[in-house]
Scaffold this active site. Structure first.
Site, PDB file in Angstrom:
ATOM      1  NE  ARG A 134      44.154  45.255  50.137  1.00 23.53           N
ATOM      2  CZ  ARG A 134      43.797  44.658  51.285  1.00 23.53           C
ATOM      3  NH1 ARG A 134      44.716  44.204  52.106  1.00 23.53           N
ATOM      4  NH2 ARG A 134      42.545  44.494  51.607  1.00 23.53           N
ATOM      5  CE1 TYR A 180      37.910  41.421  41.565  1.00 26.66           C
ATOM      6  CE2 TYR A 180      36.407  39.559  41.582  1.00 26.66           C
ATOM      7  CZ  TYR A 180      37.673  40.082  41.789  1.00 26.66           C
ATOM      8  OH  TYR A 180      38.685  39.264  42.216  1.00 26.66           O
ATOM      9  CG  LEU A 181      29.066  45.350  40.583  1.00 29.16           C
ATOM     10  CD1 LEU A 181      29.523  43.944  40.914  1.00 29.16           C
ATOM     11  CD2 LEU A 181      27.948  45.765  41.511  1.00 29.16           C
ATOM     12  CD  GLN A 182      35.775  49.625  42.923  1.00 29.59           C
ATOM     13  OE1 GLN A 182      36.226  50.722  43.181  1.00 29.59           O
ATOM     14  NE2 GLN A 182      35.517  48.731  43.864  1.00 29.59           N
ATOM     15  CG  ASP A 195      45.213  49.752  42.174  1.00 36.45           C
ATOM     16  OD1 ASP A 195      44.028  49.848  42.522  1.00 36.45           O
ATOM     17  OD2 ASP A 195      45.884  48.721  42.302  1.00 36.45           O
TER      18      ASP A 195
END
Lengths: 421, 421
Positions: free
Chosen positions: B192, B297-299, B144
């Site tokens: 987020r 989650y791939l990122q 993040d």
């Protein structure tokens, strides 16, 4: 045979390596300058031929042509447009002949999948039915891997590598966190009718218990009870469950899971998303915390993780198409023929387009495990060589991103009145 | 100072490079064998300390430790678990002291984000409040990118590279097809509260008119009318529109777009998916054909496209944490300090944990364009160096997939009665 110009077009969904086929066509045509003059590329596929938007590839430098080898997407524009029947829609074909005549085009290279093979076959019939001599060669391409005769379809190996690798990486992520967080992860992949891409997710599993724990194929009718039981068992056995699901997953009666009645706040049916549909099922019936991903175009555009095997084959079919054309062939497709598995070896042979057009190759039943949720060793043996090798890619040092080429299209001068495609 | 053992744990969402920090901690501790005995890694984060599941990293070979540098996910298991207040939940801290005493642990390394910095700060207070001497060092990590003081957070640079590259690749795909197919593409990304990851999508744009055409940030309240107007304008100007949207996009009143009332066939509220929410909005109001992807989650697991800058920084903060600990520091975090932009240069300095814990760093307003839908040059200047360089990754020739290490955990013998975390 006198020297004539060529028309090349990209058709249908583009891939990470379709431009490598274009590169193969253009570079090989330049080597046959005794027989092929200019290669014109259709702007937005076959539509470019109909509306006479012909990109003059002679205006593209040698370096830029070479850079097509490592640039994803369709450099000349592609389209979803299927020519209608030659007997009922003669005017479309007559227009094609006009354009071909006006620009002295004697070779037609069409780079696409199933629908495109059909279009290419129809164009090849211009020779016979309308008396215009043309050599029409289909250059295979489709991430769906569903063309017959050819061992695989360029574009597929790179998506397969992307999906296998993404499943492996996401699997390591979920495994790390499953004690207190996500227990079920669902990755939605392309392949509306054939499960080849979903199967590729299975390559991530290199030992018992590793992800993916379930694959949902379009070839196997979805059995909700069996699915939920297997998910639950995987969470109990492994602590988590990774699922790869094809966008084409459907119930026995043919209803797609993705169309299973989700409505938005206004009561409109919401399309798409078999992954969220399965996720909601898992939540409602098993109560596990879940996450889901939809790779969508990312998977087929991912040149950065393209398979070297795939890249070589994409180039080879482009090259072979030109060689077949100058040898006088018509209505054929260069097909990849696997000659050995260990060591992996392949060659290119010509396949008659009439045997290719409108035939879909699905996963054989013996490529799928008995319970319908995994791949067999036979499938793995087939798939593994297709994702081998990491295709070279030049990066820009400053931006940290690949040096993808963006062509400035130079259009050939129009010689005909307008036409509405 | 006499020799003592160390405890290392991974906390919160894992990343493509958190194991590189673990590698930095373990390799550096091994170089300081005069002061640090065994490094014990908590199985599933801090929970491992509470339940006395301590992974003996001495059992890991030099090669396997080195392989952590290129393996995504959390090799020792991570958790979402925040220690409660030391004054009201003394028993948790007393248990930690018991475990630390039983295993002669004098160093505590906690590898995580905001919540973890808070936990690490609380553990550091054991020294003062409960009289147990410990050196608690926080090792920064979060995709993040929202920790204060440090220039960036390890893990972010690699996600940023993945999102920038995926946006660029998907953009080339959509551009190829927009004449007859998809006109609007939406990529949903993590973040987020802070829009750093969404901003990274902006790096794909290297000239006017290139994708992404819109970025939807959580820092800017969503204005539906302005959004739709800009989408429509992009389709009219460019033929297509690529949108990167943060999962945290929300309306003025704080309602997440993803929670905007989608219901499944049974009337249950369906969670998640700001991308499909925007897609439905585009369809309903503008009628354009759309596609959407959710990288999920791939990122954050995509070690295959990790940034070399990020990898180096992840290793460096692990290394620096150990060096700070053996120098007798407590309650600090190694922070990355950028010393120059051109050429890009950085160093590590210590930051007091009290200034880090529970502080979130959002995108400054001058990193976002005036209309709220793009990034400024200032933002680009900040982000670009973070995604530079392609981190090395060894591949297996046969499988075509990376050689990620899977550790066999050897647990230290338990010495204490059971404890319910």
């Amino acid at each position: 045979m006198s020297k004539q110009n060529a028309f090349y077009a990209q058709s249908g969904g583009v891939t990470a390596v379709i431009n490598a086929s274009a590169c193969g066509v253009i570079e090989t045509a330049r080597q046959h300058s005794d027989k092929i003059g200019t290669v014109y590329a259709g702007h937005n596929g076959i539509i470019g031929a109909l509306v006479e938007e012909l990109i003059d590839t002679n205006a593209i430098s040698t370096d830029d042509v070479a850079a097509l080898r490592h640039t994803p997407g369709g450099a000349f524009g592609s389209c979803r447009y299927k020519l209608k029947d030659i007997d009922t829609h003669r005017e479309q074909y007559e227009r094609l002949i006009e354009v071909f005549k006006a620009h002295d085009i004697g070779y037609f290279f069409y780079n696409g999948g199933n629908d495109s093979a059909d279009t290419c076959l129809k164009v090849s019939q211009i020779s016979e039915k309308l008396g215009y001599p043309i050599k029409a060669i289909h250059v295979p391409k489709t991430v769906d891997n569903d063309l017959p005769i050819t061992d695989t379809c360029p574009g597929f190996g790179s998506v397969a590598k992307y999906i296998a690798l993404s499943t492996m990486e996401a699997g390591l992520d979920i495994q790390s966190m499953c004690e207190t967080s996500t227990k079920v992860f669902i990755l939605e992949v392309m392949g509306r009718h054939a499960g080849w891409i979903a199967a590729a997710g299975g390559l991530a599993q290199q030992a018992e218990g590793q992800p993916p724990h379930l694959i949902v194929f379009p070839e196997i009718a979805f059995d909700k009870a069996a699915f939920l039981k297997k998910v639950d068992q995987s969470v109990k056995d492994n602590g988590y469950c990774v699922i790869v699901v094809s966008e084409g997953a459907h119930y026995e009666d043919g209803t797609f899971l993705a169309d299973a009645g989700t409505k938005d706040a206004f009561g409109h049916t919401q399309l798409g998303g078999v992954a969220p549909t399965l996720a909601n099922m898992v939540r409602a019936e098993l109560g596990y915390k879940y996450h889901w991903a939809v790779a969508d175009y990312l998977q087929r555009a991912a040149r950065h993780i393209a398979s070297e095997t795939d890249l070589q084959q994409a180039y080879a079919v482009g090259k072979a198409a030109v060689e077949m054309a100058v040898a006088g062939k018509n209505a054929v497709m260069p097909a990849i023929i696997r000659t050995s598995n260990a060591p992996f070896a392949w060659t290119i042979e010509e396949a008659p387009l009439s045997s290719v057009a409108n035939v879909e190759k699905f996963m054989p039943r013996d490529f799928i495990t008995e319970d319908g949720f995994g791949i067999t060793d036979k499938c793995r043996e087939y798939l593994e060589p297709l994702i081998r090798g990491q295709a070279d890619l030049p990066y820009d040092e400053k931006t940290g991103l690949p040096k993808y080429v963006r062509l400035q299209h130079v259009l050939a001068e129009k010689k005909l009145p307008e036409f509405k495609a």
